[in-house]
Design an enzyme around this catalytic site. Structure first.
Site, PDB file in Angstrom:
ATOM      1  N   CYS A 167       0.921  -1.075   0.010  1.00 46.09           N
ATOM      2  CA  CYS A 167       0.118  -0.044  -0.015  1.00 46.09           C
ATOM      3  C   CYS A 167       0.956   1.378  -0.138  1.00 46.09           C
ATOM      4  O   CYS A 167       0.506   2.383  -0.744  1.00 46.09           O
ATOM      5  CB  CYS A 167      -0.959   0.114   1.101  1.00 46.09           C
ATOM      6  SG  CYS A 167      -0.259  -0.490   2.749  1.00 46.09           S
ATOM      7  N   TYR A 168       1.794   1.270   0.951  1.00 46.65           N
ATOM      8  CA  TYR A 168       2.717   2.585   0.971  1.00 46.65           C
ATOM      9  C   TYR A 168       3.287   2.589  -0.324  1.00 46.65           C
ATOM     10  O   TYR A 168       3.356   3.775  -1.032  1.00 46.65           O
ATOM     11  CB  TYR A 168       3.656   2.485   1.984  1.00 46.65           C
ATOM     12  CG  TYR A 168       3.167   2.654   3.367  1.00 46.65           C
ATOM     13  CD1 TYR A 168       2.679   3.852   3.759  1.00 46.65           C
ATOM     14  CD2 TYR A 168       3.223   1.853   4.320  1.00 46.65           C
ATOM     15  CE1 TYR A 168       2.105   3.975   5.035  1.00 46.65           C
ATOM     16  CE2 TYR A 168       2.714   2.106   5.776  1.00 46.65           C
ATOM     17  CZ  TYR A 168       2.096   3.230   5.948  1.00 46.65           C
ATOM     18  OH  TYR A 168       1.597   3.231   7.195  1.00 46.65           O
TER      19      TYR A 168
END
Length: 363
Positions: A167-168
């Site tokens: 996600c990051y």
């Protein structure tokens, strides 16, 4: 093995049609849009038909009890009891470190999207360094394609195994990769401050994720040592054709989902913030799920909640020669399961936005 596998047939069509869901003693119909799943309790697939003819893809979900695999849960069985001859493709949502041996044992003809970190790092030595164990399927790592859809679309289309990004890294690479490739920003002194909803830390019972630990405050973690660092640097280094090192600090916020990355960059000589904005506008102008805000419009996580969108924008820093980039996603959708479906659509020759055209939730 306690992990669960879920099965279903997905009938793809970009219009609305009927969904049949077979059960042991009864059946029910639901009217839905974009994609549907037929999920009989046994592994013998129900012979349901959509009202509008479409392409049928039989899907297995491994690890369906976690956040990334738990959307629209069908009936589940243990992985050891699964008959994979009944599926065309698999979403693997198992914990990091458990996926490699399981995927290695799957039939070679299956298309696989792995949502763990087990195939994201091309250098197996880097994987061992950051995840604390040897890579158990190096031969599969060589064929794995990194699944940042808007950047590696052509490679994904031809792939058998796709490593779905973290996600990051998704929120960070989508704005930075085009700018680095165009030599519009310096690759030194990149500072990234990222904030995520608590679901980004997974569903496991951990003291750090307790309500009393997270509520009414900001929880910094993984300082200088978060496992997404090598994934971020791998993508940026490839874009730059040279080694890139970043300063990255993640934080958990007292919200269930959502992610914002605030990125501080140094402009290349004779480059303006407007140049960055216009390049991102042109790069993503034909992309459905990456949106550049209007000038001076600040992206917020509420703009993307529950959707597959990434919304970004660029702002001038008060320090001359620097810019601030803000990028927001839903960490469970574009940062995980939504991007996984986007990738599988490409792999199966299905319209890329199938099942993903719902709008963000509001409020």
């Amino acid at each position: 093995m306690s992990s669960a596998a879920a099965y279903g047939s997905i009938y793809f069509n970009r219009r609305c049609f009927w969904k049949d869901e077979a059960k042991i003693s009864n059946a029910r119909k639901l009217y839905v849009c974009d994609s549907v799943t037929s999920t009989p309790q046994s592994l013998q697939f129900a012979k349901t038909k959509s009202q509008i003819p479409g392409k049928t893809v039989r899907i297995g979900v491994l690890g369906a009890s976690g956040y990334t695999g738990s959307e629209h849960l069908p009936d589940m069985i243990a992985i050891n009891d699964a008959d994979f001859s009944n599926v065309d493709a698999v979403f693997c949502c198992l914990p990091h470190g458990t996926t490699q041996e399981i995927i290695k044992a799957l039939p070679k003809g299956l298309k696989i999207v792995d949502l763990s970190a087990d195939f994201r790092l091309r250098d197996i030595g880097e994987y061992e360094k950051w995840y604390g164990q040897p890579h158990r399927a190096p031969e599969l790592q060589r064929e794995a394609v990194y699944g940042l859809t808007e950047i590696y679309r052509t490679d994904i289309q031809d792939a058998r195994l796709v490593a779905n990004p973290g996600c990051y890294p998704t929120s960070i690479q989508l704005p930075l990769v085009p700018l680095i490739k165009a030599n519009l920003i310096e690759t030194k002194n990149i500072i990234i401050d990222s904030k995520s909803g608590v679901s980004g830390a997974g569903r496991g019972a951990k003291e750090a994720n307790l309500y009393t630990e997270i509520a009414e405050g900001i929880h910094s973690y993984g300082i200088t040592g978060h496992r997404h660092v090598p994934e971020i640097e791998q993508g940026l280094s490839e874009a730059a054709s040279s080694e890139v090192t970043v300063s990255f600090t993640p934080h958990l916020m007292p919200m269930s989902r959502g992610m914002q990355s605030t990125i501080y960059v140094e402009l290349a000589p004779k480059v303006s913030v407007e140049d960055l904005y216009q390049h991102l506008r042109l790069f993503y102008e034909n992309e459905e799920f990456v949106v550049l805000g209007k000038e001076k419009e600040v992206p917020h996580t509420r703009h993307v909640r529950g959707s597959n969108f990434c919304v970004m924008n660029v702002f001038p820093d008060r320090i001359p020669g620097r810019a601030i980039i803000i990028s927001v996603i839903d960490n469970l959708v574009k940062g995980a399961s939504g991007q996984a479906l986007q990738n599988l659509n490409l792999m199966m020759g299905i319209p890329e936005n199938t099942g993903l055209t719902y709008m963000p939730l509001f409020p």
